[in-house]
Motif scaffolding. Structure first.
Motif, mmCIF file in Angstrom:
data_model
loop_
_atom_site.group_PDB
_atom_site.id
_atom_site.type_symbol
_atom_site.label_atom_id
_atom_site.label_comp_id
_atom_site.label_asym_id
_atom_site.label_seq_id
_atom_site.Cartn_x
_atom_site.Cartn_y
_atom_site.Cartn_z
ATOM 1 N N UNK A 109 8.625 7.125 -6.217
ATOM 2 C CA UNK A 109 8.250 8.499 -5.903
ATOM 3 C C UNK A 109 9.328 9.488 -6.330
ATOM 4 N N UNK A 144 -1.962 11.866 2.513
ATOM 5 C CA UNK A 144 -1.728 10.912 3.578
ATOM 6 C C UNK A 144 -2.568 9.661 3.566
ATOM 7 N N UNK A 151 5.694 10.256 -10.185
ATOM 8 C CA UNK A 151 6.387 8.992 -9.979
ATOM 9 C C UNK A 151 7.093 8.616 -11.285
ATOM 10 N N UNK A 184 1.537 3.341 2.665
ATOM 11 C CA UNK A 184 1.691 4.740 3.027
ATOM 12 C C UNK A 184 1.696 4.792 4.539
ATOM 13 N N UNK A 239 4.009 9.952 0.734
ATOM 14 C CA UNK A 239 4.580 9.123 -0.316
ATOM 15 C C UNK A 239 4.035 7.707 -0.257
ATOM 16 N N UNK A 240 3.618 7.188 -1.423
ATOM 17 C CA UNK A 240 3.285 5.780 -1.547
ATOM 18 C C UNK A 240 4.548 5.024 -1.942
ATOM 19 N N UNK A 242 1.132 7.331 6.397
ATOM 20 C CA UNK A 242 0.448 8.580 6.728
ATOM 21 C C UNK A 242 1.302 9.789 6.383
ATOM 22 N N UNK A 298 -2.728 3.524 -13.514
ATOM 23 C CA UNK A 298 -2.960 2.756 -12.285
ATOM 24 C C UNK A 298 -4.323 3.111 -11.707
ATOM 25 N N UNK A 349 -4.276 8.225 -10.866
ATOM 26 C CA UNK A 349 -3.131 8.306 -11.762
ATOM 27 C C UNK A 349 -3.540 8.624 -13.193
ATOM 28 N N UNK A 405 6.281 1.780 -9.527
ATOM 29 C CA UNK A 405 6.526 3.232 -9.551
ATOM 30 C C UNK A 405 7.385 3.686 -8.375
ATOM 31 N N UNK A 444 -3.076 -2.170 -12.991
ATOM 32 C CA UNK A 444 -2.737 -1.441 -14.214
ATOM 33 C C UNK A 444 -3.060 -2.327 -15.413
ATOM 34 N N UNK A 486 -0.127 -3.992 -8.312
ATOM 35 C CA UNK A 486 0.890 -3.404 -7.445
ATOM 36 C C UNK A 486 0.354 -3.246 -6.031
ATOM 37 N N UNK A 510 -7.201 0.950 5.656
ATOM 38 C CA UNK A 510 -6.804 2.114 6.461
ATOM 39 C C UNK A 510 -6.863 1.783 7.946
ATOM 40 N N UNK A 512 -8.224 -0.842 -0.439
ATOM 41 C CA UNK A 512 -7.329 -0.225 0.536
ATOM 42 C C UNK A 512 -7.675 -0.696 1.941
ATOM 43 N N UNK A 537 -2.448 -0.751 0.211
ATOM 44 C CA UNK A 537 -3.248 -0.585 -1.003
ATOM 45 C C UNK A 537 -2.865 -1.634 -2.046
ATOM 46 N N UNK A 559 -0.890 2.334 6.071
ATOM 47 C CA UNK A 559 -2.067 2.101 5.243
ATOM 48 C C UNK A 559 -1.588 1.253 4.059
ATOM 49 N N UNK A 584 -3.152 -1.604 -6.258
ATOM 50 C CA UNK A 584 -3.501 -0.913 -7.488
ATOM 51 C C UNK A 584 -3.407 -1.900 -8.648
ATOM 52 N N UNK A 592 1.360 14.431 -7.389
ATOM 53 C CA UNK A 592 2.546 13.593 -7.228
ATOM 54 C C UNK A 592 3.132 13.247 -8.593
ATOM 55 N N UNK A 642 -6.989 2.309 -8.340
ATOM 56 C CA UNK A 642 -7.094 1.747 -7.000
ATOM 57 C C UNK A 642 -8.066 0.579 -6.992
ATOM 58 N N UNK A 660 5.744 1.526 -3.498
ATOM 59 C CA UNK A 660 5.179 0.429 -4.277
ATOM 60 C C UNK A 660 6.099 -0.791 -4.274
ATOM 61 N N UNK A 661 5.471 -1.952 -4.413
ATOM 62 C CA UNK A 661 6.216 -3.166 -4.698
ATOM 63 C C UNK A 661 6.558 -3.220 -6.180
#
Lengths: 114, 112
Positions: free
Chosen positions: A45, A99, A35, B94, B99-100, B96, B44, A105, A43, B38, B90, B51, B49, B34, B32, B36, A33, B46, B102-103
């Motif tokens: 996408x 998914x 970003x 997702x 693409x994630x 499913x 970043x 990262x 970030x 930084x 952050x 799920x 999470x 998450x 889902x 993260x 990916x 994890x 983010x806030x």
């Protein structure tokens, strides 16, 4: 390597120039990916690869941006005719499975367009 | 469309105090979720999470978060913070897909 590697870590260029940013994912990760993170924002996408093909490029802002992953490992993000608004940190991430959001990262490439 | 809102851009807190970083999301399908983290000059990482299953999830470094479907929230908490927790956090979702989302991030500043 042990983690996602991105080069260069910093790139300063002039408006109108061409730039390439490289990402070396974790070995064995099939998903990759890109970003973009602007100052003070989360970030955003850009593009997703599954293997060699771009499975989703809906985040690329315009046709000046292009990315490749010819052998399903290293990827290069290419920006033509750079503009000052392209200045940001470009993040690369990889994962084993798509998914689930468990992305790993790199430290990012900071691009500054003067 | 889906989105993630982190209500606080900065949260200052004293060392050993509890902290909550707020995250709300919007999505028309199951998600889902998450968190993260930084750290300065690092990539970043994890933190934790959600799920499926238990709505209370535990992550690294003593952090935990609770998924609340009715309030569309996924707030991050830690009962006692350390100086080393100073970082940008952050929240992301997702659905499913590939693409994630983010806030905008919350900067946690732990003061001695």
């Amino acid at each position: 390597g042990a983690g996602v590697s991105q080069t260069p870590s910093n790139k300063v260029t002039e408006k109108g120039k061409y730039v390439e940013l490289r990402c070396d994912p974790i070995s064995g990760h099939t998903a990759l990916y890109w970003y973009r993170q602007s100052l003070g924002q989360g970030p955003e996408f850009l593009i997703y690869f599954q293997g060699t093909g771009a499975a989703d490029d809906s985040g690329l802002p315009n046709d000046r941006f292009f990315a490749v992953r010819p052998e399903g490992s290293v990827s290069t993000l290419k920006i033509q005719r750079t503009e000052r608004g392209d200045s940001a940190v470009y993040l690369c991430a990889s994962s084993q499975r798509q998914g689930t959001g468990e992305l790993f990262f790199g430290e990012g490439s900071r691009l500054t367009v003067l | 469309a889906q989105s993630v809102t982190q209500l606080d851009s900065q949260v200052p807190v004293f060392e050993e105090a509890p902290v909550e970083l707020r995250c709300n999301y919007s999505s028309s399908v199951s998600v889902y979720l998450f968190w993260y983290v930084q750290y300065p000059n690092q990539g970043l990482q994890l933190l934790l999470k959600y799920l499926s299953g238990s709505t209370l999830v535990k992550g690294i470094n003593g952090f935990e978060a609770e998924f609340n479907k009715s309030q569309t929230s996924f707030h991050l908490r830690k009962p006692s913070v350390h100086i080393s927790d100073t970082a940008e956090y952050f929240c992301a979702l997702n659905n499913a897909g590939n693409m994630l989302t983010f806030g905008g991030g919350t900067r946690l500043m732990v003061k001695p």
